[in-house]
Scaffold this motif. Structure first.
Motif, PDB file in Angstrom:
ATOM      1  N   ARG A  14     -29.456 -12.938  -7.884  1.00 62.39           N
ATOM      2  CA  ARG A  14     -27.965 -12.475  -8.439  1.00 62.39           C
ATOM      3  C   ARG A  14     -27.612 -13.933  -9.168  1.00 62.39           C
ATOM      4  O   ARG A  14     -27.547 -14.783  -8.488  1.00 62.39           O
ATOM      5  CB  ARG A  14     -27.290 -12.056  -7.027  1.00 62.39           C
TER       6      ARG A  14
ATOM      7  N   ASP B 103     -16.911 -14.494 -11.625  1.00 60.34           N
ATOM      8  CA  ASP B 103     -16.868 -15.111 -10.258  1.00 60.34           C
ATOM      9  C   ASP B 103     -16.137 -16.523 -10.223  1.00 60.34           C
ATOM     10  O   ASP B 103     -16.209 -16.984  -9.182  1.00 60.34           O
ATOM     11  CB  ASP B 103     -18.525 -15.622  -9.992  1.00 60.34           C
TER      12      ASP B 103
ATOM     13  N   LEU C 294     -24.660 -15.898 -11.494  1.00 61.16           N
ATOM     14  CA  LEU C 294     -23.075 -16.044 -11.312  1.00 61.16           C
ATOM     15  C   LEU C 294     -22.649 -15.406 -12.878  1.00 61.16           C
ATOM     16  O   LEU C 294     -23.491 -15.223 -13.730  1.00 61.16           O
ATOM     17  CB  LEU C 294     -22.655 -17.548 -11.450  1.00 61.16           C
ATOM     18  N   GLU C 295     -21.478 -14.933 -12.879  1.00 61.09           N
ATOM     19  CA  GLU C 295     -20.801 -14.298 -14.034  1.00 61.09           C
ATOM     20  C   GLU C 295     -19.717 -15.193 -14.140  1.00 61.09           C
ATOM     21  O   GLU C 295     -18.870 -15.639 -13.132  1.00 61.09           O
ATOM     22  CB  GLU C 295     -20.539 -12.964 -13.786  1.00 61.09           C
TER      23      GLU C 295
ATOM     24  N   ALA D 278     -16.181 -21.524  -8.640  1.00 62.56           N
ATOM     25  CA  ALA D 278     -17.174 -20.442  -7.845  1.00 62.56           C
ATOM     26  C   ALA D 278     -17.446 -21.103  -6.720  1.00 62.56           C
ATOM     27  O   ALA D 278     -18.129 -22.304  -6.576  1.00 62.56           O
ATOM     28  CB  ALA D 278     -18.229 -20.204  -8.729  1.00 62.56           C
TER      29      ALA D 278
ATOM     30  N   VAL E 261     -27.543 -17.410  -7.600  1.00 57.56           N
ATOM     31  CA  VAL E 261     -26.826 -17.936  -6.309  1.00 57.56           C
ATOM     32  C   VAL E 261     -27.755 -18.943  -5.641  1.00 57.56           C
ATOM     33  O   VAL E 261     -27.196 -20.195  -5.540  1.00 57.56           O
ATOM     34  CB  VAL E 261     -26.594 -16.891  -5.499  1.00 57.56           C
TER      35      VAL E 261
ATOM     36  N   LEU F 214     -20.921 -16.377  -1.640  1.00 57.67           N
ATOM     37  CA  LEU F 214     -20.307 -16.559  -3.098  1.00 57.67           C
ATOM     38  C   LEU F 214     -18.900 -16.228  -2.801  1.00 57.67           C
ATOM     39  O   LEU F 214     -18.733 -14.966  -2.725  1.00 57.67           O
ATOM     40  CB  LEU F 214     -21.161 -15.978  -4.162  1.00 57.67           C
ATOM     41  N   ASN F 215     -17.958 -16.903  -3.052  1.00 60.18           N
ATOM     42  CA  ASN F 215     -16.686 -16.659  -3.094  1.00 60.18           C
ATOM     43  C   ASN F 215     -16.242 -15.836  -1.650  1.00 60.18           C
ATOM     44  O   ASN F 215     -15.710 -14.850  -1.468  1.00 60.18           O
ATOM     45  CB  ASN F 215     -16.145 -15.853  -4.175  1.00 60.18           C
TER      46      ASN F 215
ATOM     47  N   VAL G 119     -24.145 -12.782  -0.009  1.00 59.99           N
ATOM     48  CA  VAL G 119     -25.157 -12.803  -0.941  1.00 59.99           C
ATOM     49  C   VAL G 119     -26.534 -12.150  -0.730  1.00 59.99           C
ATOM     50  O   VAL G 119     -27.254 -12.773   0.286  1.00 59.99           O
ATOM     51  CB  VAL G 119     -25.466 -14.013  -2.071  1.00 59.99           C
TER      52      VAL G 119
END
Length: 427
Positions: free
Chosen positions: A391, A397, A393-394, A404, A354, A381-382, A386
């Motif tokens: 962490r 996301d 991003l996937e 994102a 992130v 994030l969105n 966070v």
């Protein structure tokens, strides 16, 4: 009902006209057949054209008969610009633009009512002339001295102007004469920069038939500093949703200046005098509420994109800053938001953390600044806070697989989009 011309003047839609009293009397006697022209110099109309269409709507609502001319002939030439010669577009390209513009102008008028609008193409009559006939039947009535005195021509004399663009005024004058002959058209409207063409056409009709016809022009749409209104960093604001999304369109008008927003409301909104006066009061006394800007953006987006797309644009604006649900946005709106905020495509095999994503999106200056934002509780994030700086991003996301959304605090937003292969799908 107020006098039509007075109403148009109150709405700031009259920059100049031929004899005002004669025009007012002519409109009062009605119904009048009038026309406005649109040259297909692109595939879409832009918001400057909407001023003309709002004038057409106002006249049609009072019972007058509109002719909307799409310039299949004049679009091949182009009205002279102050800045230099226009590019001569391919005839097949212009023909395609003609069809696109015809479809667009038809959305803003009534084509079936008691005084239906008619869409015409000046190629239908211009193409019947050969060069000798055009010079004898039209050119004979135009003084070169007066043509040289036209503002745009005078300004272009030093840098140069082609005979083609120099003679454009003859083509537009022929349009007025043909529409007068075929449909009894007695009024031409247009933007202020068309004044010379319109008065030349009226004079051509007087000299060839003895008839008196009229002209009316609207002011050019400008910002408070006098520059042209309707441009963004990414270019012109178009009415075609494929060129300017409903979200970007709505956002553009939300950013209207306090000193000009009431002027724009009078032109583009159907709201009454009383409603606009109240919005004017709120703008002066409570400018932070931006009530007039919201009214303007809603009304004109309803007009151009429809109420459903306007509602989606409003929800997207709320969701962007954590006041709405991002998951409810459709794929088109998500794509529009990504374009508007300048989302950056992710490159590399591994998804970023992130803090890295925030730096890539321009939300923070560096990865370390992103880590501080996470530690301070200001990284989102969105719209979800966070708390883990590691962490990553996937794929899940990316909203609708396209965006994102990264946010620092309440107002600083940016985005990442998944890099797409040549065949299209996201990695």
């Amino acid at each position: 009902m107020t006098d039509l011309l007075e109403e148009l003047e109150w709405r700031g839609m009259v920059a100049a006209s031929t004899d005002r009293e004669a025009l007012a009397a002519h409109l009062a006697q009605g119904p009048v057949t009038f026309y406005v022209g649109f040259d297909p110099t692109a595939a879409s109309l832009h918001i400057g054209h909407l001023v003309q269409l709002m004038l057409v709507r106002a006249l049609q609502e009072r019972g007058h008969h509109p002719l909307l001319l799409v310039g299949g002939a004049t679009g091949l030439i182009g009205d002279p610009k102050m800045t230099g010669e226009r590019k001569m577009n391919d005839e097949r390209v212009v023909a395609g633009w003609v069809e696109s513009i015809k479809e667009q102008v038809g959305r803003y008028v009534d084509l079936d009512g008691p005084n239906p609008a008619r869409i015409v193409n000046n190629y239908d009559w211009t193409s019947r002339y050969n060069a000798v006939e055009f010079l004898r039947d039209v050119g004979k009535y135009f003084s070169v001295n007066r043509m040289l005195a036209r503002d745009v021509v005078a300004r272009r004399l030093d840098s140069g102007i082609s005979y083609t663009e120099f003679s454009y005024v003859l083509l537009q004058s022929l349009d007025y004469a043909e529409l007068h002959k075929q449909y009894g058209c007695t009024l031409q409207t247009g933007a202020q920069d068309q004044w010379g063409n319109i008065t030349a056409g009226a004079e051509f009709i007087r000299r060839t038939s003895g008839d008196v016809v009229h002209g009316l022009v609207t002011p050019l749409l400008t910002k408070a500093d006098g520059t042209k209104y309707g441009k963004t960093e990414s270019g012109t604001v178009w009415v075609d949703p494929d060129l300017t999304s409903a979200y970007a369109f709505h956002q553009f008008f939300l950013n209207a200046e306090d000193s000009k927003v009431i002027d724009y409301l009078k032109i583009f909104s159907p709201r009454s005098h009383e409603e606009i006066d109240e919005l004017d009061r709120q703008t002066r006394e409570e400018p932070w509420r931006r009530a007039a800007q919201h009214a303007l953006a809603d009304d004109i987006t309803d007009l151009v994109h429809g109420s459903d797309q306007r509602r989606a644009a409003v929800e997207a604006g709320k969701a962007l800053f954590g006041r709405g649900e991002l998951a409810d946005l459709d794929v088109t709106t998500v794509g529009a938001v990504a374009n508007e905020i300048g989302a950056i495509s992710i490159e590399g095999a591994e998804m970023p953390t992130v803090p890295e994503a925030m730096a890539m999106a321009g939300v923070v200056e560096s990865k370390s600044a992103g880590r501080r934002a996470v530690a301070e509780g200001g990284a989102y994030l969105n719209n979800i806070k966070v708390t883990d700086a590691e962490r990553r991003l996937e794929p899940a996301d990316f909203l609708q697989g396209r965006l994102a959304l990264l946010r620092r605090g309440k107002k600083t937003v940016g985005g990442l989009t998944p890099l797409r292969s040549a065949s299209g799908p996201a990695r």
